[in-house]
Design a protein around this motif. Structure first.
Motif, PDB file in Angstrom:
ATOM      1  N   VAL A   1      16.423 107.952 -24.672  1.00  0.00           N
ATOM      2  CA  VAL A   1      17.750 107.762 -23.905  1.00  0.00           C
ATOM      3  C   VAL A   1      16.897 106.751 -22.594  1.00  0.00           C
ATOM      4  O   VAL A   1      17.544 105.432 -22.076  1.00  0.00           O
ATOM      5  CB  VAL A   1      19.064 108.705 -23.574  1.00  0.00           C
ATOM      6  CG1 VAL A   1      19.842 107.614 -22.755  1.00  0.00           C
ATOM      7  CG2 VAL A   1      19.125 108.075 -24.737  1.00  0.00           C
ATOM      8  N   ARG A   2      16.261 107.538 -21.414  1.00  0.00           N
ATOM      9  CA  ARG A   2      16.113 106.764 -20.795  1.00  0.00           C
ATOM     10  C   ARG A   2      14.756 105.290 -20.495  1.00  0.00           C
ATOM     11  O   ARG A   2      14.660 104.981 -20.217  1.00  0.00           O
ATOM     12  CB  ARG A   2      14.745 107.609 -20.320  1.00  0.00           C
ATOM     13  CG  ARG A   2      14.399 107.466 -18.107  1.00  0.00           C
ATOM     14  CD  ARG A   2      13.516 108.847 -17.986  1.00  0.00           C
ATOM     15  NE  ARG A   2      13.795 109.190 -18.012  1.00  0.00           N
ATOM     16  CZ  ARG A   2      13.815 111.196 -17.962  1.00  0.00           C
ATOM     17  NH1 ARG A   2      12.035 110.730 -18.268  1.00  0.00           N
ATOM     18  NH2 ARG A   2      13.953 111.943 -17.987  1.00  0.00           N
TER      19      ARG A   2
ATOM     20  N   VAL B   1      17.494  97.996 -21.416  1.00  0.00           N
ATOM     21  CA  VAL B   1      18.621  97.690 -21.550  1.00  0.00           C
ATOM     22  C   VAL B   1      20.089  96.906 -20.499  1.00  0.00           C
ATOM     23  O   VAL B   1      21.086  96.482 -20.613  1.00  0.00           O
ATOM     24  CB  VAL B   1      20.164  97.915 -23.042  1.00  0.00           C
ATOM     25  CG1 VAL B   1      18.855  98.062 -23.845  1.00  0.00           C
ATOM     26  CG2 VAL B   1      20.151  99.676 -22.771  1.00  0.00           C
ATOM     27  N   GLU B   2      19.876  98.498 -19.654  1.00  0.00           N
ATOM     28  CA  GLU B   2      21.143  98.141 -18.153  1.00  0.00           C
ATOM     29  C   GLU B   2      20.356  97.175 -17.583  1.00  0.00           C
ATOM     30  O   GLU B   2      19.423  97.015 -16.812  1.00  0.00           O
ATOM     31  CB  GLU B   2      20.769  99.538 -18.070  1.00  0.00           C
ATOM     32  CG  GLU B   2      21.541 100.549 -18.844  1.00  0.00           C
ATOM     33  CD  GLU B   2      22.916 100.659 -19.299  1.00  0.00           C
ATOM     34  OE1 GLU B   2      23.547  99.436 -18.448  1.00  0.00           O
ATOM     35  OE2 GLU B   2      23.465 101.411 -19.884  1.00  0.00           O
ATOM     36  N   GLU B   3      21.411  96.843 -16.548  1.00  0.00           N
ATOM     37  CA  GLU B   3      21.476  95.662 -15.581  1.00  0.00           C
ATOM     38  C   GLU B   3      20.103  97.083 -14.333  1.00  0.00           C
ATOM     39  O   GLU B   3      19.559  96.286 -13.858  1.00  0.00           O
ATOM     40  CB  GLU B   3      22.206  95.309 -14.159  1.00  0.00           C
ATOM     41  CG  GLU B   3      22.985  94.129 -16.072  1.00  0.00           C
ATOM     42  CD  GLU B   3      21.536  92.845 -15.564  1.00  0.00           C
ATOM     43  OE1 GLU B   3      20.574  92.896 -15.276  1.00  0.00           O
ATOM     44  OE2 GLU B   3      21.679  91.936 -16.551  1.00  0.00           O
TER      45      GLU B   3
ATOM     46  N   ARG C   1      21.753 103.126 -12.482  1.00  0.00           N
ATOM     47  CA  ARG C   1      23.339 103.805 -12.401  1.00  0.00           C
ATOM     48  C   ARG C   1      24.317 102.602 -13.847  1.00  0.00           C
ATOM     49  O   ARG C   1      24.086 101.936 -13.813  1.00  0.00           O
ATOM     50  CB  ARG C   1      23.859 102.823 -11.060  1.00  0.00           C
ATOM     51  CG  ARG C   1      23.638 103.344  -9.901  1.00  0.00           C
ATOM     52  CD  ARG C   1      24.067 102.703  -8.792  1.00  0.00           C
ATOM     53  NE  ARG C   1      25.724 102.777  -8.757  1.00  0.00           N
ATOM     54  CZ  ARG C   1      25.957 102.439  -8.192  1.00  0.00           C
ATOM     55  NH1 ARG C   1      25.866 100.945  -7.980  1.00  0.00           N
ATOM     56  NH2 ARG C   1      27.247 102.631  -7.865  1.00  0.00           N
ATOM     57  N   PRO C   2      23.420 103.393 -14.861  1.00  0.00           N
ATOM     58  CA  PRO C   2      23.829 102.749 -16.392  1.00  0.00           C
ATOM     59  C   PRO C   2      25.472 102.268 -16.418  1.00  0.00           C
ATOM     60  O   PRO C   2      26.142 103.037 -16.755  1.00  0.00           O
ATOM     61  CB  PRO C   2      23.649 103.939 -17.010  1.00  0.00           C
ATOM     62  CG  PRO C   2      24.011 105.007 -16.781  1.00  0.00           C
ATOM     63  CD  PRO C   2      22.638 104.598 -15.133  1.00  0.00           C
ATOM     64  N   LEU C   3      25.816 101.309 -17.184  1.00  0.00           N
ATOM     65  CA  LEU C   3      26.781 100.727 -17.010  1.00  0.00           C
ATOM     66  C   LEU C   3      26.930 101.003 -18.801  1.00  0.00           C
ATOM     67  O   LEU C   3      28.460 101.292 -19.184  1.00  0.00           O
ATOM     68  CB  LEU C   3      27.339  98.910 -17.218  1.00  0.00           C
ATOM     69  CG  LEU C   3      27.317  98.880 -15.948  1.00  0.00           C
ATOM     70  CD1 LEU C   3      27.765  97.731 -15.463  1.00  0.00           C
ATOM     71  CD2 LEU C   3      28.980  99.429 -15.296  1.00  0.00           C
ATOM     72  N   LEU C   4      25.875 100.485 -19.727  1.00  0.00           N
ATOM     73  CA  LEU C   4      26.285 100.252 -21.112  1.00  0.00           C
ATOM     74  C   LEU C   4      26.174 101.920 -21.949  1.00  0.00           C
ATOM     75  O   LEU C   4      27.234 102.542 -22.582  1.00  0.00           O
ATOM     76  CB  LEU C   4      25.142  99.620 -21.386  1.00  0.00           C
ATOM     77  CG  LEU C   4      25.452  98.352 -21.082  1.00  0.00           C
ATOM     78  CD1 LEU C   4      24.264  97.403 -21.571  1.00  0.00           C
ATOM     79  CD2 LEU C   4      27.156  97.394 -21.508  1.00  0.00           C
ATOM     80  N   ILE C   5      25.039 102.399 -21.483  1.00  0.00           N
ATOM     81  CA  ILE C   5      24.931 103.952 -21.989  1.00  0.00           C
ATOM     82  C   ILE C   5      25.283 105.507 -20.920  1.00  0.00           C
ATOM     83  O   ILE C   5      24.178 105.171 -20.099  1.00  0.00           O
ATOM     84  CB  ILE C   5      23.104 104.196 -22.171  1.00  0.00           C
ATOM     85  CG1 ILE C   5      22.708 102.903 -23.912  1.00  0.00           C
ATOM     86  CG2 ILE C   5      22.763 106.019 -23.081  1.00  0.00           C
ATOM     87  CD1 ILE C   5      21.865 102.693 -24.140  1.00  0.00           C
ATOM     88  N   GLN C   6      26.529 105.888 -21.166  1.00  0.00           N
ATOM     89  CA  GLN C   6      27.067 106.674 -20.314  1.00  0.00           C
ATOM     90  C   GLN C   6      26.965 108.529 -20.460  1.00  0.00           C
ATOM     91  O   GLN C   6      26.868 108.164 -21.453  1.00  0.00           O
ATOM     92  CB  GLN C   6      28.535 106.386 -19.469  1.00  0.00           C
ATOM     93  CG  GLN C   6      28.526 104.979 -19.461  1.00  0.00           C
ATOM     94  CD  GLN C   6      29.635 104.472 -18.623  1.00  0.00           C
ATOM     95  OE1 GLN C   6      30.928 105.988 -18.881  1.00  0.00           O
ATOM     96  NE2 GLN C   6      30.594 103.373 -18.108  1.00  0.00           N
ATOM     97  N   THR C   7      26.137 108.375 -19.398  1.00  0.00           N
ATOM     98  CA  THR C   7      25.927 110.353 -19.404  1.00  0.00           C
ATOM     99  C   THR C   7      27.402 110.615 -19.545  1.00  0.00           C
ATOM    100  O   THR C   7      28.091 110.569 -18.521  1.00  0.00           O
ATOM    101  CB  THR C   7      24.924 111.118 -18.205  1.00  0.00           C
ATOM    102  OG1 THR C   7      24.438 110.321 -18.671  1.00  0.00           O
ATOM    103  CG2 THR C   7      25.041 112.444 -18.070  1.00  0.00           C
ATOM    104  N   VAL C   8      27.660 111.319 -20.155  1.00  0.00           N
ATOM    105  CA  VAL C   8      29.269 112.520 -20.498  1.00  0.00           C
ATOM    106  C   VAL C   8      28.344 113.899 -20.019  1.00  0.00           C
ATOM    107  O   VAL C   8      27.739 114.782 -20.705  1.00  0.00           O
ATOM    108  CB  VAL C   8      29.243 112.632 -21.137  1.00  0.00           C
ATOM    109  CG1 VAL C   8      30.831 113.200 -21.565  1.00  0.00           C
ATOM    110  CG2 VAL C   8      29.813 110.687 -21.831  1.00  0.00           C
TER     111      VAL C   8
ATOM    112  N   GLY D   1      32.088 107.697 -14.187  1.00  0.00           N
ATOM    113  CA  GLY D   1      31.785 109.026 -15.200  1.00  0.00           C
ATOM    114  C   GLY D   1      29.717 108.804 -15.617  1.00  0.00           C
ATOM    115  O   GLY D   1      30.043 109.665 -16.077  1.00  0.00           O
ATOM    116  N   SER D   2      29.656 107.854 -15.350  1.00  0.00           N
ATOM    117  CA  SER D   2      28.051 107.373 -15.886  1.00  0.00           C
ATOM    118  C   SER D   2      27.335 108.110 -14.734  1.00  0.00           C
ATOM    119  O   SER D   2      27.751 108.751 -14.004  1.00  0.00           O
ATOM    120  CB  SER D   2      27.919 105.921 -15.768  1.00  0.00           C
ATOM    121  OG  SER D   2      27.957 105.337 -14.024  1.00  0.00           O
ATOM    122  N   GLY D   3      26.223 108.052 -15.098  1.00  0.00           N
ATOM    123  CA  GLY D   3      24.931 108.891 -14.193  1.00  0.00           C
ATOM    124  C   GLY D   3      23.564 108.514 -14.626  1.00  0.00           C
ATOM    125  O   GLY D   3      23.162 108.263 -16.210  1.00  0.00           O
TER     126      GLY D   3
END
Length: 248
Positions: A205-206, A212-214, A218-225, A241-243
């Motif tokens: 994931v990292r 894929v993230e800008e 501070r990911p917008l697409l693949i967010q950590t829950v 809610g992202s992280g």
């Protein structure tokens, strides 16, 4: 360099790279009894030469090799072409395991290991990479486009250089937008394993976020829950809610 001969789908060829003759012979014997064709070599240069002459369906690669270590062999194999890699090592240190995964290894097995379990791992990785995908089902979201049949992915029209497992993970996220996916689910559905080290998921994931993230931090697409897993958001809304991967 001459194009390597590709393996057949009916008899996948495995390249075993280990300088311990006892380990190499045991692994080779178990794989051959499971129906695989096996090439066995003891060092990095021989592994690269063998792969260039006859491209394997999967590589079982020892990390501690004389001269050229397994990490460098893995990097060079990736330059030649896509191939699943399962790393073997006598080390149990987490940093070594994470480093192997970060350069693109699909799995990591620590010695001593059960040869039967290794065969199961090989079969699971191969099954995931050789399964037939439905043609024509393009996946699109947030500037990403994935063609599962052709195994091509782009971001804003530019090709993404993804490893085999990163491609599978991105495809899965695009197929399940808005769903919370825990690491056990991703391990089972993307890796095809009912067992394994969940840090494998975290590392991939990292790495995928980095492509894929800008802003991967501070990911917008693949967010950590937090405390659960991940959720793919196809929109470009709030970062709430992202992280990052700091929680592991």
């Amino acid at each position: 360099m001459q194009q390597p001969e590709q393996p057949t789908r009916t008899a996948p060829r495995i390249l075993v790279v280990d300088d311990d003759p006892t380990v190499a012979e045991v692994v080779t014997g178990y794989l051959e009894r499971a129906g695989f064709a096996v090439d066995q070599v003891a060092d990095g240069p021989s592994a690269l030469a063998t792969a260039a002459a006859r491209w394997p369906g999967l590589v079982v690669l020892d990390l501690m090799l004389p001269g050229m270590d397994g990490l460098e062999v893995c990097r060079e194999l990736r330059r030649l072409g896509p191939v699943p890699v399962i790393m073997l090592t006598a080390r149990s240190d987490e940093e070594d395991r994470i480093l192997g995964l970060e350069i693109g290894a699909d799995d990591y097995v620590t010695k001593p290991f059960s040869p039967r379990e290794l065969v199961l791992r090989v079969e699971a990785v191969l099954r995931r990479h050789t399964e037939v995908r439905r043609p024509g089902a393009l996946l699109r979201a947030a500037g990403l486009e994935v063609d599962p049949a052709a195994r091509r992915a782009t971001r804003n029209g530019r090709p993404l250089a993804l490893t085999l497992r990163e491609f599978d993970l991105l495809s899965y996220f695009l197929q399940h937008p808005g769903e919370v996916c825990d690491r056990e689910r991703l391990m089972r559905d993307v890796w095809g394993w009912d067992f394994g080290d969940l840090s494998t998921v975290t590392v991939h994931v990292r790495r995928l976020r980095g492509k894929v993230e800008e802003d991967p931090a501070r990911p917008l697409l693949i967010q950590t829950v937090w405390g659960v897993g991940y959720r793919f958001e196809s929109g470009t809304g709030s970062r709430a809610g992202s992280g990052s991967e700091s929680e592991g």
